[in-house]
Design an enzyme around this catalytic site. Structure first.
Site, short mmCIF file in Angstrom:
data_model
loop_
_atom_site.label_atom_id
_atom_site.label_comp_id
_atom_site.label_asym_id
_atom_site.label_seq_id
_atom_site.Cartn_x
_atom_site.Cartn_y
_atom_site.Cartn_z
N TYR A 1 9.35 -12.39 8.67
CA TYR A 1 8.43 -12.99 9.62
C TYR A 1 8.60 -14.51 9.71
O TYR A 1 7.66 -15.24 10.01
CB TYR A 1 6.97 -12.66 9.24
N LYS B 1 15.61 -3.29 -0.17
CA LYS B 1 16.47 -2.30 0.46
C LYS B 1 17.88 -2.84 0.29
O LYS B 1 18.59 -3.12 1.25
CB LYS B 1 16.07 -2.14 1.95
N ASP C 1 12.05 2.81 1.21
CA ASP C 1 11.83 4.18 1.70
C ASP C 1 11.36 5.08 0.55
O ASP C 1 10.43 5.87 0.69
CB ASP C 1 13.07 4.74 2.41
N ASP D 1 3.79 -5.70 4.23
CA ASP D 1 2.88 -5.40 5.34
C ASP D 1 2.74 -3.89 5.52
O ASP D 1 1.64 -3.34 5.61
CB ASP D 1 3.46 -6.05 6.61
N ASP E 1 -0.57 -1.07 4.38
CA ASP E 1 -1.28 -0.14 5.27
C ASP E 1 -1.29 1.26 4.66
O ASP E 1 -2.29 1.98 4.74
CB ASP E 1 -0.62 -0.09 6.65
MG MG Z 1 -0.30 -4.85 8.63
#
Ligand code: MG
Ligand code: NAI
Length: 348
Positions: A135, A185, A218, A242, A246
């Site tokens: 980001y 990763k 993953d 991020d 969630d």
């Molecule tokens: Mg989020």
């Protein structure tokens, strides 16, 4: 009497309701534990944008700098202001200006709360890099709208940025079960993520008491569902953190329970505390938002301010309340009823 100065940004929608609830609990905790909270509320929100053309005034950051901590409800009203405007006009500038590079989110089931998994006993602390990585905002588009259009977006991982978030994670692990799982990763992303893995090994050498595991993103997504009890501290880049948080919110029963802190570990600026959820326009103004995520975030704020005993009392009051089924099942009680029950438990 010791006084803590708080800047409040209730924001939009249910952000206002849950900020009121969290501050009522913080004030009660201050009375019980013998310190004072002085707070100043700022109306910075999508309404403010519609009235003034900006999410916050030009000197907003300088205004916030003098406070001991910031509490934010939620910001966003997509019907009138695009989310990219509301996010880039308030939250992201605050996180960057005050170097809040550690985003921390606890994931565990409160008593009485039914999550979607069979596993019920897990206690995960997710630590997400909050300022760079995927980001970073570095990139561009050329030949826009044409057949030969190109879009590039570059991940930026600096040695200073990666090292400090890893050290923060290891320090947290030392206060817990002393296990860090670093998520990358590095099989597929052979520059940035291999670098992150190398830095993890280097930092780990300074923490001989912490057990370190490396996992790919993953595989971690599956492990958080299949074996969440096997995890203690997770550390990940901005994008991976991020997504995993969630998932973490989902396994702990939903957004009504997901708390977070944006920490400036060197104390050069205030840290910011906020529930993970947004302004929830679909339920705004109906007194049915669950205030638990915001109150838990407020407990993290009290802990950060050095009021550990108060933070523990607030969490004990929240847990006593959800254990009685209040605030544990979506829609059963109103925001006010849940808040009143937590206040009563706190003053018991
Ligand atoms: Mg989020
Ligand atoms: P949201 O988190 O506001 O809502 C998602 C769903 O969860 C909705 O059905 C909502 O009713 C429910 N929900 C959320 N919090 C709840 C609570 N405490 N109690 C009960 N139910 C709850 O996410 P959404 O709808 O994607 O975004 C709405 C607005 O909020 C957008 O403008 C978005 O940009 C903004 N937003 C702001 C955030 C922030 O300020 N940090 C974080 C996430 C979204």
């Amino acid at each position: 009497m010791k006084t803590h100065n708080l800047a409040l940004i209730p924001g939009d929608g249910i952000g206002v309701d849950v900020t009121d609830a969290a501050m009522a609990v913080v004030q009660a905790a201050a009375r019980v534990h013998g310190f004072a909270i002085r707070s100043q509320s700022f109306p910075w929100s999508c309404n403010h944008y519609l009235q003034t053309g900006a999410m916050m005034p030009a000197d907003g950051i300088e205004t916030l700098r003098g406070f001991d901590a910031i509490f934010l409800g939620a910001v966003g009203w997509p019907d009138t202001v695009p989310d990219s405007v509301s996010l880039h006009g308030l939250l992201l500038p605050i996180r960057k200006a005050f170097n809040q590079y550690a985003n921390i989110r606890p994931h565990r089931l409160l008593p009485g709360v039914e999550g979607p998994l069979k596993a019920t006993a897990f206690d995960i602390l997710c630590i997400r890099e909050n300022t760079e990585g995927e980001y970073s905002g570095a990139g561009g588009r050329v030949h826009q709208g044409r057949e030969n259009e190109v879009a590039v977006e570059t991940s930026v991982f600096t040695r200073a940025g990666v090292e400090r978030i890893l050290r923060f994670a290891f320090d947290q692990a030392m206060t817990r079960r002393r296990h860090v799982t670093s998520v990358t990763k590095s099989n597929a992303q052979k520059f940035t993520m291999v670098f992150w893995d190398e830095m993890t090994r280097r930092v780990a050498a300074d923490y001989p008491d912490v057990i370190v595991s490396h996992m790919h993103i993953d595989a971690m997504a599956a492990r958080m569902v299949m074996a969440p009890a096997s995890l203690d501290v997770i550390v990940a880049s901005n994008l991976f953190g991020d997504i995993l948080t969630d998932l973490g919110a989902a396994i702990q029963g939903g957004l009504g329970f997901a708390a977070s802190a944006n920490i400036c570990p060197d104390g050069s600026g205030p840290s910011m505390f906020e529930p993970v959820h947004g302004s929830a326009p679909d339920i705004a103004g109906r007194n049915i938002a669950n205030p638990v995520a915001a109150i838990w975030s407020a407990a993290m704020m009290l802990d950060h301010l050095g009021e550990q005993a108060a933070a523990q009392s607030v969490m004990a009051a929240v847990e006593a309340t959800t254990a009685r089924g209040i605030g544990a099942i979506p829609g059963r009680q109103s925001t006010d009823e849940i808040t009143a029950a937590i206040l009563a438990a706190l003053e018991e």
